[in-house]
Design an enzyme around this catalytic site. Structure first.
Site, mmCIF file in Angstrom:
data_model
loop_
_atom_site.group_PDB
_atom_site.id
_atom_site.type_symbol
_atom_site.label_atom_id
_atom_site.label_comp_id
_atom_site.label_asym_id
_atom_site.label_seq_id
_atom_site.Cartn_x
_atom_site.Cartn_y
_atom_site.Cartn_z
ATOM 1 C CG HIS A 171 35.384 38.357 29.458
ATOM 2 N ND1 HIS A 171 35.905 39.266 28.563
ATOM 3 C CD2 HIS A 171 36.408 38.039 30.292
ATOM 4 C CE1 HIS A 171 37.183 39.481 28.842
ATOM 5 N NE2 HIS A 171 37.514 38.739 29.880
ATOM 6 C CG ASP A 182 41.631 39.530 28.948
ATOM 7 O OD1 ASP A 182 40.571 38.933 29.159
ATOM 8 O OD2 ASP A 182 42.057 40.451 29.679
ATOM 9 C CD GLU A 212 36.008 40.393 32.785
ATOM 10 O OE1 GLU A 212 36.586 40.096 33.837
ATOM 11 O OE2 GLU A 212 36.567 41.053 31.869
ATOM 12 C CD GLU A 213 38.429 43.267 29.968
ATOM 13 O OE1 GLU A 213 38.754 43.862 31.014
ATOM 14 O OE2 GLU A 213 39.038 42.276 29.524
ATOM 15 C CG ASP A 268 39.012 36.193 32.336
ATOM 16 O OD1 ASP A 268 39.789 36.538 31.420
ATOM 17 O OD2 ASP A 268 38.176 36.970 32.839
ATOM 18 C CG HIS A 320 43.935 44.434 29.963
ATOM 19 N ND1 HIS A 320 43.185 45.217 30.800
ATOM 20 C CD2 HIS A 320 43.243 43.285 29.814
ATOM 21 C CE1 HIS A 320 42.078 44.577 31.153
ATOM 22 N NE2 HIS A 320 42.106 43.391 30.561
#
Length: 345
Positions: A64, A173, A205-206, A228, A312
């Site tokens: 992603h 990420d 994706e998030e 990922d 994150h």
């Protein structure tokens, strides 16, 4: 492709979920050297490295491309902005952070408001994203002229190298996963393979992995591997739930994944002396794989993760060697599986 340099460039691009165009355009320029590229209706990038062949395996290498961020919901009477989250945040990061508002006219610098400790009474819980205010320095009239509800907001962060060869910054990420599948495609582009090969850098994706579901339906692979990031151990984390930086890609095992693919990935790593780790999940993986598996009549799917510290946050940390070894593992796996299929036929 030099993985470290590619990661630095991909991290710098802005691509909050639903607004990934800048990151996609950067990646498209690189992948265009390896095959035909296109974007689908949800903005995902699809590169055909080896066209699908009737009766042959068709591998899709997926990562992603979106990053976490915020979206402006309204402008207050004092000119401050209110926002909602696009993806998951650690709420401890919010107060006093520098941010960038991506408005129609350009980027506006801002800060998330924070009450000085001298004026606080007692401990305050960490606020939710929709409880914070962003100060961009303008009154309401000027703020409304320069920005609007729907504009995206990102943390102000610069990706850079650390001692020990590590990379730290925002959006690793999953731009590190993107770098891995792009590098794998480069390693495979010149090979004579008796199979199809596609690379997908997918959106959203998030939020809900809609990009991966749509792209996999369009590509229609027989096998897919999602790349990922996963948790790398830090002193404040439980070691049994984490991988280790610099120890290689983490091969996923889960009831939702193809056990055969996971085992073959392990065999490939052993045969090619590629460092590897295992990640076991009891159900869904929390990656694009969960959306890819049930598409059409079902797609055999595996997960390979790059270990990452501080997920994150604006200071995510990656060892580029893990990204390079992830790319090597993907390339060697595809070659092994393509050759095995050719022998069977």
């Amino acid at each position: 492709m030099e993985v470290k340099e590619l990661m630095l460039r991909l991290s710098a691009a802005v691509g909050v979920s639903g607004r990934e165009a800048a990151a996609v355009e950067l990646a498209a320029r690189e992948l265009a050297k390896l095959g035909e590229v296109r974007t689908d209706s949800l903005g995902s990038l699809i590169c055909t490295v080896k066209p699908a062949r009737p009766g042959k395996k068709h591998f899709m290498l997926d990562a992603h491309v979106d990053e976490i961020g915020m979206i402006v919901t309204c402008i207050e009477e004092n000119g401050f902005l209110r926002v909602a989250p696009c993806g998951g945040f650690d709420r401890k990061l919010l107060l006093a952070s520098q941010v960038e508002v991506h408005a129609e006219e350009g980027v506006l610098p801002g800060v998330i408001c924070s009450i000085p400790p001298h004026l606080q009474s007692g401990e305050k819980p960490n606020p939710k994203v929709d409880e914070i205010f962003i100060d961009i320095g303008y009154d309401k009239k000027e703020a409304e002229r320069r920005t609007a509800p729907g504009d995206m907001v990102t943390f102000h962060a610069r990706c850079r190298e650390m001692a020990g060869g590590y990379i730290t910054g925002k959006a690793l990420d999953n731009r590190s996963g993107c770098a891995a599948v792009m590098r794998a495609a480069e390693l495979l582009a010149g090979e004579e393979l008796d199979c199809g090969l596609s690379v997908t850098l997918t959106t959203r994706e998030e939020i809900n992995a809609a990009g991966a579901a749509a792209a996999s339906f369009s590509v229609n692979p027989t096998h897919a591997i999602t790349v990922d990031v996963s948790f790398a151990h830090t002193p404040d984390a439980k070691k049994e739930k984490c991988g280790e930086l610099g120890k290689g890609p983490m091969i996923g095992f889960s009831p939702i994944l193809s056990h055969e693919m996971s085992r073959t990935l392990v065999e490939t790593a052993k045969e090619r002396q590629i460092p590897w780790q295992v990640e076991v999940m009891g159900g869904e993986t929390g990656t694009n794989a969960d959306a890819i598996v049930p598409v059409r009549g079902g797609i055999r799917t595996g997960v390979v993760s790059v270990p990452q510290a501080y997920m994150h946050t604006p200071v995510e940390k990656i060892d580029p060697a893990d990204v390079e070894n992830t790319a090597r593992l993907l390339a060697e796996y595809v070659k092994k599986e393509a050759a095995a299929h050719a022998e069977e036929n």
